[in-house]
Design an enzyme around this catalytic site. Structure first.
Site, PDB file in Angstrom:
ATOM      1  CE  LYS A 104      10.311  79.238  70.094  1.00 22.81           C
ATOM      2  NZ  LYS A 104      11.527  78.905  70.873  1.00 22.81           N
ATOM      3  CB  SER A 128      16.323  69.158  65.171  1.00 21.20           C
ATOM      4  OG  SER A 128      15.120  69.318  65.883  1.00 21.20           O
ATOM      5  N   GLY A 146      11.017  69.359  63.157  1.00 21.66           N
ATOM      6  CA  GLY A 146      10.357  69.632  61.876  1.00 21.66           C
ATOM      7  C   GLY A 146       9.180  68.683  61.659  1.00 21.66           C
ATOM      8  CD  GLU A 194      15.798  76.159  54.493  1.00 21.78           C
ATOM      9  OE1 GLU A 194      16.689  75.306  54.374  1.00 21.78           O
ATOM     10  OE2 GLU A 194      15.369  76.820  53.533  1.00 21.78           O
ATOM     11  CB  CYS A 213      22.163  73.408  59.060  1.00 25.75           C
ATOM     12  SG  CYS A 213      22.190  75.002  58.275  1.00 25.75           S
ATOM     13  CD  GLU A 230      22.208  68.331  62.045  1.00 30.80           C
ATOM     14  OE1 GLU A 230      21.121  68.277  62.645  1.00 30.80           O
ATOM     15  OE2 GLU A 230      22.490  69.198  61.198  1.00 30.80           O
TER      16      GLU A 230
HETATM   17  P1  NAP Z   1      15.391  72.491  67.522  1.00 27.48           P
HETATM   18  O1  NAP Z   1      15.488  71.894  68.857  1.00 27.48           O
HETATM   19  O2  NAP Z   1      14.673  71.803  66.455  1.00 27.48           O
HETATM   20  O3  NAP Z   1      14.782  73.949  67.778  1.00 27.48           O
HETATM   21  C1  NAP Z   1      14.575  74.887  66.763  1.00 27.48           C
HETATM   22  C2  NAP Z   1      13.470  75.840  67.182  1.00 27.48           C
HETATM   23  O4  NAP Z   1      12.239  75.116  67.299  1.00 27.48           O
HETATM   24  C3  NAP Z   1      13.696  76.473  68.547  1.00 27.48           C
HETATM   25  O5  NAP Z   1      13.189  77.781  68.526  1.00 27.48           O
HETATM   26  C4  NAP Z   1      12.873  75.575  69.440  1.00 27.48           C
HETATM   27  O6  NAP Z   1      12.485  76.173  70.650  1.00 27.48           O
HETATM   28  C5  NAP Z   1      11.673  75.319  68.570  1.00 27.48           C
HETATM   29  N1  NAP Z   1      10.902  74.140  68.943  1.00 27.48           N
HETATM   30  C6  NAP Z   1      11.288  73.061  69.666  1.00 27.48           C
HETATM   31  N2  NAP Z   1      10.270  72.192  69.795  1.00 27.48           N
HETATM   32  C7  NAP Z   1       9.201  72.728  69.152  1.00 27.48           C
HETATM   33  C8  NAP Z   1       7.865  72.306  68.925  1.00 27.48           C
HETATM   34  N3  NAP Z   1       7.404  71.147  69.390  1.00 27.48           N
HETATM   35  N4  NAP Z   1       7.042  73.101  68.205  1.00 27.48           N
HETATM   36  C9  NAP Z   1       7.490  74.261  67.705  1.00 27.48           C
HETATM   37  N5  NAP Z   1       8.747  74.729  67.897  1.00 27.48           N
HETATM   38  C10 NAP Z   1       9.604  73.965  68.604  1.00 27.48           C
HETATM   39  O7  NAP Z   1      16.791  72.791  66.893  1.00 27.48           O
HETATM   40  P2  NAP Z   1      18.048  73.324  67.661  1.00 27.48           P
HETATM   41  O8  NAP Z   1      18.564  72.187  68.457  1.00 27.48           O
HETATM   42  O9  NAP Z   1      17.742  74.586  68.340  1.00 27.48           O
HETATM   43  O10 NAP Z   1      19.001  73.690  66.407  1.00 27.48           O
HETATM   44  C11 NAP Z   1      19.821  72.780  65.781  1.00 27.48           C
HETATM   45  C12 NAP Z   1      19.173  72.111  64.586  1.00 27.48           C
HETATM   46  O11 NAP Z   1      18.788  73.073  63.606  1.00 27.48           O
HETATM   47  C13 NAP Z   1      20.107  71.194  63.855  1.00 27.48           C
HETATM   48  O12 NAP Z   1      19.457  69.992  63.545  1.00 27.48           O
HETATM   49  C14 NAP Z   1      20.453  71.917  62.578  1.00 27.48           C
HETATM   50  O13 NAP Z   1      20.838  71.142  61.511  1.00 27.48           O
HETATM   51  C15 NAP Z   1      19.231  72.662  62.319  1.00 27.48           C
HETATM   52  N6  NAP Z   1      19.527  73.836  61.479  1.00 27.48           N
HETATM   53  C16 NAP Z   1      19.110  73.815  60.167  1.00 27.48           C
HETATM   54  C17 NAP Z   1      19.397  74.884  59.346  1.00 27.48           C
HETATM   55  C18 NAP Z   1      18.960  74.906  57.900  1.00 27.48           C
HETATM   56  O14 NAP Z   1      18.897  75.962  57.321  1.00 27.48           O
HETATM   57  N7  NAP Z   1      18.641  73.788  57.284  1.00 27.48           N
HETATM   58  C19 NAP Z   1      20.078  75.976  59.854  1.00 27.48           C
HETATM   59  C20 NAP Z   1      20.491  75.956  61.179  1.00 27.48           C
HETATM   60  C21 NAP Z   1      20.181  74.872  61.987  1.00 27.48           C
HETATM   61  P3  NAP Z   1      13.469  76.197  71.925  1.00 27.48           P
HETATM   62  O15 NAP Z   1      14.760  75.589  71.544  1.00 27.48           O
HETATM   63  O16 NAP Z   1      13.533  77.624  72.218  1.00 27.48           O
HETATM   64  O17 NAP Z   1      12.776  75.446  72.995  1.00 27.48           O
END
Ligand code: NAP
Ligand code: MG
Length: 504
Positions: A199, A253, A257, A274, A308, A406
């Protein structure tokens, strides 16, 4: 579409790819469907629509899980002769490399990353990732165990372990570097013999869809790889709670998570997370500043801080503080801001207007908290896209929100320290809920190792920040996540260990 047409020039295949309305790749074929209206995919450098995806939900997830389950239980992939499964993955790596131009065009349009960087580094790393795990396929072995529990005099046990794929895996990825992110999850899962439902993030789905087209060109059996487009609260949530999914691997995020952890309790899925970071870059007073200063700038400003591992908290010894700040401000001011398909820039756009607004709000918060803005701080108004200047705050303290949370944008906070006590320096570095990456800059490598040993983070660089390699485990301490990707740890995450015991 005029912007796209003009800039892509001869890449007609990319153009026709963008013109599609991307549905879901289920059981080896594209299907449409969804319970929300289709999502417009925008280029963050221009704000213009470049493509469309359908927004899948429960029904599409269920169909994808069924296909994945059927493929898994039939053994077409999990029980395929290992050398053959490896061959298919090696072939996929070759296809990825052969399509580096197209992939880099799409990623540049979708997230605003520099096309050259994507083609020469991003795609190469993704192909290396597949090859690294393809190499493991023929080396997934158990062990024979020395068993001391002889059941009866004169009788012996033979115990051995076998490694089996976990089964059907749901993988949810964010929008920063989505192509690399997809393969960093897929390669070990596929190498282990699992079937997958991916996804992608709704804001950056294009290269995952392109990857599905490439996978369709390999001999991978239908149903092993499935992709469902859609939003997190629908498709992502349906995948996380689905009772027939054995594992969820999530990157995103920390707040989402935590939601995922609630969703997986129904069938107690194995879960890998992650998550976010607030990674410290620690510069000691004996560091080689001609290396440390540009590296600290790269650590925070790479991908406009949407990374990240971003080195977003700089901790610097008081004796060299002013020199380091001066050097960083000079670099920040000289950075080329922009994004197009031909040139390389140092600072690209943020992924969306929403993210830009969030980052600008954090900058206001920093000013309100009394941090001193020494450069940047504003949206680049002359550009249509979502560009924010590289921004540096000094006079920061660990109680400030801009130091604790963050930001995921080009915003660096700088804190000064006077001590030379490594315990005290480590305590400052560890004063965070996160623990993803860190780096230590010193002329004395032995001090570097000592300090690295005290820092609570999944990766610590000594005179290097965020050295990523397919063989090197990657993941977080504390609220930066559960589990590891990359390396042998990354493969083990998709394997169960079964112990078998028999009388000899
Ligand atoms: P996000 O909002 O947490 O979204 C990540 C993914 O989860 C997207 O595909 C999102 O879908 C999906 N999602 C959102 N709500 C969900 C739910 N309730 N149930 C299941 N899936 C759901 O993160 P982002 O804003 O896209 O990305 C930035 C974050 O990722 C930052 O916090 C960053 O630190 C973290 N990150 C971590 C790593 C690592 O390896 N540790 C690497 C890269 C990024 P949609 O957005 O499509 O709606
Ligand atoms: Mg999101």
């Amino acid at each position: 579409m005029s912007f796209v047409t003009k800039q892509i020039g001869s890449h007609e295949d990319v153009q026709s790819f963008l013109a599609r309305k991307h549905g879901h790749f289920i059981n080896g074929a594209w299907q449409s469907g969804g319970d929300l209206k289709p999502i417009a995919i925008k280029c963050p450098a221009t704000g213009l629509q470049i493509s469309t995806i359908e927004s899948g939900g429960e029904i599409e997830i269920d169909a994808a899980v069924k296909a994945a389950r059927q493929a898994f239980e039939s053994g077409v992939w999990a029980k395929m002769v290992p050398v053959e499964r490896a061959r298919i993955l090696f072939a996929l790596a070759d296809l990825v490399e052969a399509n580096a131009e197209q992939i880099s065009y799409l990623e540049a349009l979708d997230i605003g990353v520099s096309r050259g960087l994507m083609r020469d580094i991003g795609v190469k790393l993704a192909a290396d990732q597949i090859r690294y795990y393809a190499g493991w396929v023929t080396k997934i072995n158990g062990e024979t165990i020395t068993n001391s529990r002889a059941a009866a005099p004169g009788r012996e046990f033979l115990t051995y372990t076998v490694k089996e794929p976990i089964g059907v895996v749901g993988q949810i990825i964010p929008w920063n570097f989505p192509f690399g992110m997809a393969l960093q999850k897929l390669a070990p899962a596929l190498a282990a013999g699992c079937s997958v439902i991916l996804k992608p993030a709704e804001e950056a789905p294009l290269t995952s869809a392109y990857l599905a087209d490439l996978i369709a060109q390999t001999d991978m059996p239908s149903g092993v790889f499935n992709l469902v487009n859609g939003v997190g609260r629908k498709a992502g949530a349906a995948l996380s709670r689905h009772p027939d999914v054995d594992k969820i691997s999530f990157t995103g995020s920390t707040s989402v998570g935590k939601e995922i952890l609630h969703a997986v309790t129904g069938n107690l899925k194995k879960t890998a997370l992650e998550l976010g970071g607030k990674s410290p870059v620690v510069i000691l007073k004996d560091a080689n500043l001609s290396e440390a200063i540009p590296a600290a700038a790269r650590a925070i400003f790479f991908l406009s801080g949407q990374n990240c591992m971003a080195g977003s908290r700089l901790l610097v010894h008081a004796d060299i503080h002013d020199q380091v700040v001066e050097g960083l401000v000079e670099i920040a001011k000289s950075m080329r801001i922009g994004a197009d398909l031909e040139n390389s820039y140092d600072i690209g756009p943020l992924i969306s207007e929403r993210q830009m607004t969030r980052v600008l709000a954090y900058i206001d918060t920093g000013l309100g908290e009394g941090a001193k803005l020494v450069t940047g701080g504003k949206r680049v108004k002359s550009m249509a896209g979502y560009f924010v200047e590289p921004t540096i705050f000094t006079n920061c303290s660990s109680s400030m929100r801009i130091v604790k949370e963050e930001i995921f944008g080009p915003v660096l906070t700088i804190q000064k320290f006077e001590t030379e006590d490594l315990e005290d320096i480590a305590a400052m570095a560890n004063d965070t809920i996160f623990g993803l990456s860190a780096s230590v800059w010193t002329g004395d490598v032995s001090i570097g190792h000592k300090l690295a040993g005290k820092i609570k983070a999944g990766q610590v660089g000594i005179n290097v920040h965020a050295a990523i390699d397919p063989a090197t485990p990657f993941g977080g301490y504390k609220q930066s996540g559960w589990g590891r990707e990359f390396g042998q740890d990354g493969l083990e995450a998709y394997l169960e260990t079964k112990a078998i015991t028999a009388y000899l």
